[in-house]
Design an enzyme around this catalytic site. Structure first.
Site, PDB file in Angstrom:
ATOM      1  N   CYS A 140     -14.431   4.009  -9.356  1.00  0.00           N
ATOM      2  CA  CYS A 140     -13.154   4.636  -9.049  1.00  0.00           C
ATOM      3  C   CYS A 140     -12.372   3.683  -8.180  1.00  0.00           C
ATOM      4  O   CYS A 140     -12.892   2.661  -7.746  1.00  0.00           O
ATOM      5  CB  CYS A 140     -13.343   5.995  -8.397  1.00  0.00           C
ATOM      6  N   ARG A 149     -18.990   3.233  -6.021  1.00  0.00           N
ATOM      7  CA  ARG A 149     -19.487   4.585  -5.727  1.00  0.00           C
ATOM      8  C   ARG A 149     -20.593   5.049  -6.679  1.00  0.00           C
ATOM      9  O   ARG A 149     -20.435   6.015  -7.427  1.00  0.00           O
ATOM     10  CB  ARG A 149     -18.330   5.593  -5.711  1.00  0.00           C
ATOM     11  N   LYS A 167     -10.648  20.804   1.481  1.00  0.00           N
ATOM     12  CA  LYS A 167     -11.051  20.509   0.100  1.00  0.00           C
ATOM     13  C   LYS A 167     -12.521  20.084   0.035  1.00  0.00           C
ATOM     14  O   LYS A 167     -13.283  20.585  -0.790  1.00  0.00           O
ATOM     15  CB  LYS A 167     -10.161  19.380  -0.457  1.00  0.00           C
ATOM     16  N   ASN A 168     -12.924  19.173   0.906  1.00  0.00           N
ATOM     17  CA  ASN A 168     -14.282  18.629   0.816  1.00  0.00           C
ATOM     18  C   ASN A 168     -15.352  19.574   1.355  1.00  0.00           C
ATOM     19  O   ASN A 168     -16.546  19.283   1.259  1.00  0.00           O
ATOM     20  CB  ASN A 168     -14.358  17.256   1.506  1.00  0.00           C
ATOM     21  N   ARG A 219      -4.232  16.226  -5.666  1.00  0.00           N
ATOM     22  CA  ARG A 219      -5.674  16.488  -5.716  1.00  0.00           C
ATOM     23  C   ARG A 219      -6.175  17.060  -4.400  1.00  0.00           C
ATOM     24  O   ARG A 219      -7.169  17.785  -4.378  1.00  0.00           O
ATOM     25  CB  ARG A 219      -6.441  15.189  -5.990  1.00  0.00           C
ATOM     26  N   ASP A 272     -11.453   8.471   5.332  1.00  0.00           N
ATOM     27  CA  ASP A 272     -10.369   9.212   4.675  1.00  0.00           C
ATOM     28  C   ASP A 272      -9.080   9.227   5.502  1.00  0.00           C
ATOM     29  O   ASP A 272      -8.062   9.746   5.035  1.00  0.00           O
ATOM     30  CB  ASP A 272     -10.809  10.659   4.391  1.00  0.00           C
TER      31      ASP A 272
END
Ligand code: EPZ
Length: 420
Positions: free
Chosen positions: A117, A122, A22-23, A397, A305
């Site tokens: 968030c 952030r 995803k990233n 997500r 993560d």
């Protein structure tokens, strides 16, 4: 809002294939703004953040010609709208990745500030300062970043903090700037290196990716991007921990073992067996596991993560483990939920002290952010009894088909569809 129901206590066995990262996909998608023509991306994960980014790119005037089975064909020729609105940006912070490319291509950008968030404040200050250094006039008004620059010019810029999307944003902007840009103290994440390599394939002139200093010689235009997204290292790590926490024996295929080396070393230190193949990993547990310490850091350090998932594992280890989160200031939201399952965890600032317990018990649980949710799924797989996890849109997500993948490994897991 769907729920995931897990009856814990089942040992996971078999093989699981990792999806595209995803990233890595999100910055590459933003980079399509820099091109004109038909871009072709393969290996794209079917996750909600990708759909959100595609919606944003269409909103900017591009045209999705195909989005199916991991392939995106996207025509960027007609991108002409410079506004990324709040309703799209607020659901995904990575939308701010369009700021640099819009300024470089259209000379103007209006991008909503994503706001705080769950995992921390952030801010985007380092993105903004960097673009200002390149000659952009930027001001903030009514929750939006307004930027203008006839043509960005090369500059020398030092990031006070290592930032992944900050590096990506400036890298993209500098690719079409006038002259040479030198970026110092940049992120070395594989996703940043991939972005630089793919931009080079499209005609950019970037060197130094993967080190602390990147040099970009601006060019006049870029060809459309044609690439295959590499496998997701965080999904890889999550399934490695899934095998470990269920005392399992799982082979993880289509992954890049080198990208998860810091996790592999920590799992071995805790007493697990990790076998590395060329594009696969196998994690085997003999049921014994010691508590060990970790400290999250930018790549190649231990990934923030994977912190929540690793903490879930340590709740069942023998002895104490100390987990220090240095990247985000508020990334312990999973702790209160894990404690409700019987975990023994104390928080002191950015440190979590985990004392291993014999077992966790299933409970109703609430997902709070993407990786925190993954840690709850892992804990629930190992717990005694049933857990029902709500707000699983967070998991959707970033994890492709998580319940099907776990089910095939033997987990008793299903999704309860709830109509709103
Ligand atoms: C990327 O977020 C990832 N997102 C995150 O993945 C990941 O957790 C994070 O990098 C760290 O590895 C994407 O790649 C889309 P940062 P990013 O800027 O780039 C501070 C996931 O679960 N900072 O590297 O937004 C910031 O507050 C996610 O997939 C500033 O102070 O993170 C943080 O403390 C969530 N000013 C630190 O830098 C700035 O202008 C690192 O954040 C920018 C960042």
């Amino acid at each position: 809002m769907d729920k995931i129901v897990i009856e814990g206590g089942k040992r996971l066995e078999g093989e699981v294939e990792i999806s595209g990262a995803k990233n890595a996909a999100l910055p590459i998608m933003a980079a399509m703004i820099l091109t004109t023509g038909q871009n072709n991306l393969g290996g794209v994960p079917q996750v909600r953040d990708v759909t959100t980014m595609l919606n944003l790119l269409n909103d900017l005037g591009g045209c999705t010609e195909e989005f199916n089975a991991g392939r995106i064909i996207f025509d960027s020729t007609d991108i002409n709208n410079f506004e990324a609105p709040y309703d799209l940006v607020s659901t995904m912070r990575a939308s701010s990745l369009v700021l640099g490319p819009l300024l470089a291509r259209l000379g103007r950008a209006k991008v909503s500030l994503p706001g705080g968030c769950a995992i921390g404040a952030r801010p985007l200050d380092l993105h903004i300062k960097g673009l200002e250094c390149m000659g952009a006039k930027i001001h903030l008004e009514k929750g939006y970043i307004y930027g203008e620059a006839k043509r960005l010019r090369g500059a020398r810029y030092y990031f006070d903090t290592v930032t992944v999307t900050g590096t990506a944003n400036l890298l993209m902007a500098a690719s079409l700037a006038d002259g040479k840009t030198v970026l110092e103290n940049v992120a070395k994440e594989p996703e940043v290196v991939f972005l630089a390599d793919m931009l080079n394939q499209s005609g950019a002139k970037i060197t130094g990716q993967g080190t602390d200093l990147i040099i970009i010689e601006g060019v006049q235009s870029l060809k459309p991007i044609n690439c295959h997204i590499f496998p997701d290292r965080i999904e890889t790590g999550t399934y490695m921990i899934a095998s470990a926490i269920t005392k399992g024996n799982v082979k993880i295929t289509n992954c890049i073992p080198k990208q998860v080396e810091s996790l592999t070393l920590k799992l071995r230190q805790a007493g697990l067996i990790v076998e590395e193949g060329e594009k696969s990993l196998r994690v085997i547990s003999d049921g014994q596991m010691n508590g060990i310490n970790i400290k999250t850091q930018p790549h190649p350090g231990f990934a923030t993560d994977l912190q929540a998932q690793f903490m879930a594992l340590m709740t069942l280890a023998q002895g104490k483990s100390i987990i220090l989160e240095t990247v985000f200031e508020n990334r312990f939201m999973h702790v209160s939920e894990l404690k409700r399952m019987g975990a023994d965890i104390t928080i002191q600032g950015r440190t979590a002290i985990v004392s291993g317990v014999k077992e966790l018990s299933g409970a109703p649980l609430m997902a709070t952010d993407l990786r925190a949710s993954a840690s709850l799924v892992l804990a629930a797989l190992a717990a005694k009894g049933e857990s029902v996890i709500s707000r699983v849109y967070h998991i959707d997500r970033g994890y492709s088909n998580i319940e099907q993948k776990l089910y095939r490994l033997g987990a008793r897991i299903h999704r309860k569809k709830i109509r709103n």
